[in-house]
Design a protein around this motif. Sequence first.
Motif, PDB file in Angstrom:
ATOM      1  N   THR A 166       0.828  -1.209   0.000  1.00 58.06           N
ATOM      2  CA  THR A 166       0.000   0.000   0.000  1.00 58.06           C
ATOM      3  C   THR A 166       0.863   1.261   0.000  1.00 58.06           C
ATOM      4  O   THR A 166       0.615   2.217  -0.757  1.00 58.06           O
ATOM      5  N   ILE A 167       1.879   1.267   0.845  1.00 56.61           N
ATOM      6  CA  ILE A 167       2.779   2.424   0.927  1.00 56.61           C
ATOM      7  C   ILE A 167       3.524   2.619  -0.383  1.00 56.61           C
ATOM      8  O   ILE A 167       3.680   3.746  -0.874  1.00 56.61           O
ATOM      9  N   GLY A 168       4.001   1.514  -0.964  1.00 57.88           N
ATOM     10  CA  GLY A 168       4.716   1.608  -2.232  1.00 57.88           C
ATOM     11  C   GLY A 168       3.874   2.251  -3.312  1.00 57.88           C
ATOM     12  O   GLY A 168       4.354   3.108  -4.074  1.00 57.88           O
ATOM     13  N   ARG A 169       2.585   1.878  -3.373  1.00 56.52           N
ATOM     14  CA  ARG A 169       1.714   2.469  -4.388  1.00 56.52           C
ATOM     15  C   ARG A 169       1.488   3.951  -4.119  1.00 56.52           C
ATOM     16  O   ARG A 169       1.499   4.778  -5.049  1.00 56.52           O
ATOM     17  N   LYS A 170       1.309   4.334  -2.853  1.00 50.56           N
ATOM     18  CA  LYS A 170       1.093   5.745  -2.524  1.00 50.56           C
ATOM     19  C   LYS A 170       2.352   6.581  -2.805  1.00 50.56           C
ATOM     20  O   LYS A 170       2.253   7.708  -3.314  1.00 50.56           O
ATOM     21  N   LEU A 171       3.523   6.035  -2.473  1.00 52.90           N
ATOM     22  CA  LEU A 171       4.770   6.748  -2.779  1.00 52.90           C
ATOM     23  C   LEU A 171       4.913   6.928  -4.285  1.00 52.90           C
ATOM     24  O   LEU A 171       5.305   8.007  -4.764  1.00 52.90           O
ATOM     25  N   HIS A 172       4.602   5.883  -5.030  1.00 54.45           N
ATOM     26  CA  HIS A 172       4.666   5.937  -6.489  1.00 54.45           C
ATOM     27  C   HIS A 172       3.739   7.031  -7.025  1.00 54.45           C
ATOM     28  O   HIS A 172       4.132   7.842  -7.870  1.00 54.45           O
ATOM     29  N   ASP A 173       2.505   7.058  -6.526  1.00 52.26           N
ATOM     30  CA  ASP A 173       1.542   8.055  -6.996  1.00 52.26           C
ATOM     31  C   ASP A 173       1.987   9.477  -6.639  1.00 52.26           C
ATOM     32  O   ASP A 173       1.802  10.413  -7.431  1.00 52.26           O
ATOM     33  N   ASN A 174       2.580   9.650  -5.450  1.00 54.80           N
ATOM     34  CA  ASN A 174       3.086  10.975  -5.056  1.00 54.80           C
ATOM     35  C   ASN A 174       4.179  11.448  -6.006  1.00 54.80           C
ATOM     36  O   ASN A 174       4.222  12.626  -6.397  1.00 54.80           O
ATOM     37  N   LEU A 175       5.077  10.528  -6.376  1.00 50.81           N
ATOM     38  CA  LEU A 175       6.165  10.906  -7.278  1.00 50.81           C
ATOM     39  C   LEU A 175       5.637  11.207  -8.680  1.00 50.81           C
ATOM     40  O   LEU A 175       6.175  12.083  -9.372  1.00 50.81           O
ATOM     41  N   ILE A 176       4.608  10.476  -9.093  1.00 45.80           N
ATOM     42  CA  ILE A 176       3.986  10.762 -10.392  1.00 45.80           C
ATOM     43  C   ILE A 176       3.427  12.183 -10.415  1.00 45.80           C
ATOM     44  O   ILE A 176       3.643  12.942 -11.372  1.00 45.80           O
ATOM     45  N   LEU A 177       2.713  12.561  -9.362  1.00 48.85           N
ATOM     46  CA  LEU A 177       2.133  13.904  -9.291  1.00 48.85           C
ATOM     47  C   LEU A 177       3.227  14.967  -9.300  1.00 48.85           C
ATOM     48  O   LEU A 177       3.093  16.008  -9.951  1.00 48.85           O
ATOM     49  N   ALA A 219       6.219  14.713 -10.589  1.00 47.09           N
ATOM     50  CA  ALA A 219       6.828  14.748 -11.919  1.00 47.09           C
ATOM     51  C   ALA A 219       5.936  15.494 -12.910  1.00 47.09           C
ATOM     52  O   ALA A 219       6.434  16.205 -13.795  1.00 47.09           O
ATOM     53  N   GLN A 220       4.629  15.333 -12.776  1.00 46.17           N
ATOM     54  CA  GLN A 220       3.702  16.025 -13.674  1.00 46.17           C
ATOM     55  C   GLN A 220       3.743  17.540 -13.462  1.00 46.17           C
ATOM     56  O   GLN A 220       3.617  18.314 -14.410  1.00 46.17           O
ATOM     57  N   LYS A 221       3.927  17.955 -12.210  1.00 54.50           N
ATOM     58  CA  LYS A 221       4.001  19.384 -11.912  1.00 54.50           C
ATOM     59  C   LYS A 221       5.352  19.966 -12.299  1.00 54.50           C
ATOM     60  O   LYS A 221       5.461  21.142 -12.620  1.00 54.50           O
ATOM     61  N   GLY A 222       6.413  19.118 -12.261  1.00 54.56           N
ATOM     62  CA  GLY A 222       7.748  19.570 -12.596  1.00 54.56           C
ATOM     63  C   GLY A 222       8.378  20.336 -11.449  1.00 54.56           C
ATOM     64  O   GLY A 222       7.769  20.510 -10.390  1.00 54.56           O
ATOM     65  N   PRO A 223       9.613  20.796 -11.667  1.00 50.60           N
ATOM     66  CA  PRO A 223      10.427  20.602 -12.867  1.00 50.60           C
ATOM     67  C   PRO A 223      10.994  19.186 -12.949  1.00 50.60           C
ATOM     68  O   PRO A 223      10.958  18.456 -11.955  1.00 50.60           O
ATOM     69  N   PRO A 224      11.530  18.803 -14.125  1.00 53.15           N
ATOM     70  CA  PRO A 224      12.108  17.459 -14.255  1.00 53.15           C
ATOM     71  C   PRO A 224      13.244  17.265 -13.250  1.00 53.15           C
ATOM     72  O   PRO A 224      14.041  18.172 -13.015  1.00 53.15           O
ATOM     73  N   GLU A 225      13.302  16.107 -12.654  1.00 54.40           N
ATOM     74  CA  GLU A 225      14.365  15.758 -11.715  1.00 54.40           C
ATOM     75  C   GLU A 225      14.686  14.276 -11.943  1.00 54.40           C
ATOM     76  O   GLU A 225      14.146  13.403 -11.255  1.00 54.40           O
ATOM     77  N   PRO A 226      15.556  13.970 -12.932  1.00 58.52           N
ATOM     78  CA  PRO A 226      15.777  12.587 -13.346  1.00 58.52           C
ATOM     79  C   PRO A 226      16.130  11.634 -12.208  1.00 58.52           C
ATOM     80  O   PRO A 226      15.656  10.496 -12.183  1.00 58.52           O
ATOM     81  N   MET A 227      16.969  12.078 -11.272  1.00 58.67           N
ATOM     82  CA  MET A 227      17.376  11.191 -10.177  1.00 58.67           C
ATOM     83  C   MET A 227      16.178  10.786  -9.321  1.00 58.67           C
ATOM     84  O   MET A 227      16.089   9.646  -8.855  1.00 58.67           O
ATOM     85  N   LEU A 228      15.252  11.717  -9.103  1.00 61.21           N
ATOM     86  CA  LEU A 228      14.059  11.411  -8.308  1.00 61.21           C
ATOM     87  C   LEU A 228      13.033  10.658  -9.150  1.00 61.21           C
ATOM     88  O   LEU A 228      12.439   9.679  -8.686  1.00 61.21           O
ATOM     89  N   ASP A 229      12.858  11.100 -10.396  1.00 56.64           N
ATOM     90  CA  ASP A 229      11.865  10.463 -11.258  1.00 56.64           C
ATOM     91  C   ASP A 229      12.214   9.010 -11.557  1.00 56.64           C
ATOM     92  O   ASP A 229      11.327   8.211 -11.879  1.00 56.64           O
ATOM     93  N   ALA A 230      13.495   8.669 -11.453  1.00 50.53           N
ATOM     94  CA  ALA A 230      13.910   7.285 -11.714  1.00 50.53           C
ATOM     95  C   ALA A 230      13.304   6.309 -10.711  1.00 50.53           C
ATOM     96  O   ALA A 230      13.220   5.106 -10.980  1.00 50.53           O
ATOM     97  N   PHE A 231      12.873   6.816  -9.548  1.00 56.84           N
ATOM     98  CA  PHE A 231      12.253   5.935  -8.550  1.00 56.84           C
ATOM     99  C   PHE A 231      10.826   5.540  -8.946  1.00 56.84           C
ATOM    100  O   PHE A 231      10.283   4.579  -8.385  1.00 56.84           O
ATOM    101  N   ILE A 232      10.217   6.254  -9.885  1.00 54.37           N
ATOM    102  CA  ILE A 232       8.823   5.964 -10.252  1.00 54.37           C
ATOM    103  C   ILE A 232       8.671   4.551 -10.812  1.00 54.37           C
ATOM    104  O   ILE A 232       7.870   3.764 -10.292  1.00 54.37           O
TER     105      ILE A 232
END
Length: 266
Positions: free
Chosen positions: A17-28, A30-43
């Motif tokens: 459950t936590i993994g999915r919520k963390l994933h969704d938080n990072l997606i949001l 990334a959509q707002k930006g700015p790009p951050e490849p090191m962080l976005d790689a965790f998605i």
Amino acid sequence: MSNNNSPAKLSRAQKATIGRKLHDNLILRAQKGPPEPMLDAFIPQLDAITIRLETHVAGKDETSAARAAHADRSEKADIEVDTLARHIEGYIDVEASRRAGPHVASARALHTAAFPRGRAFLDDYIPDQNQEIRRILSVLRAPEHAPTLAGISFPMVWLDRLESAVEESDFALAEKATARGAIGDHISLGKGAEAAWVDVVGRLRKYLESRAPAGNVEIALENGALLAPLNDAIAHAKAVAAARATRRKKKPAAPAAAEPTAEPTA
């Protein structure tokens, strides 16, 4: 002293459950930006490991027909991954092999960075191949390579399709493993997924800690929001453990057994 602050202490279902919520938080984010490849790689990493955990939360025996169906799905997913990866590698290789052009040198550098082994990795064990695919996607999506890809008119939609294909491949592999049958397999695979989850989440926490310079309140708040599902679960687990400890302390001791009285003698 138990370490209630450790994510590893959380249940497998909580981790999923936590993994999915963390994933969704990072997606949001990334959509707002700015790009951050090191962080976005965790998605994609969180998505893959959460899928594995979700698959193994409840172990089930599978029939041979189900195993065959999962094997077929895994094969089709792997074919899609192979095909898209060949398209991408081939496209960049062709541009890097031009006799002349404004982007030849940068295309060669990009090809070397993304495909140091050419297509040889496609013959690797599928989980290893998929891990390499994720590295390749990270390289190709790095901001420094955007001008090169634009200059050679690279179809960026291929990257999205490849990411979807490798996610399907990972999911199919997890289901195939699930369908192997015995509950013992689920327990073993689930433990492996949990260990991988702890690794991914641990690296995410460390990255976020390094991401916020001292005094940068905005980044610190964003980090807190991104990690809220994890921190809230750990705080709840600590509160539950503390409440149990308190109840144990307050529990009255059992009364001592009465000494037997001696029978009167005549």
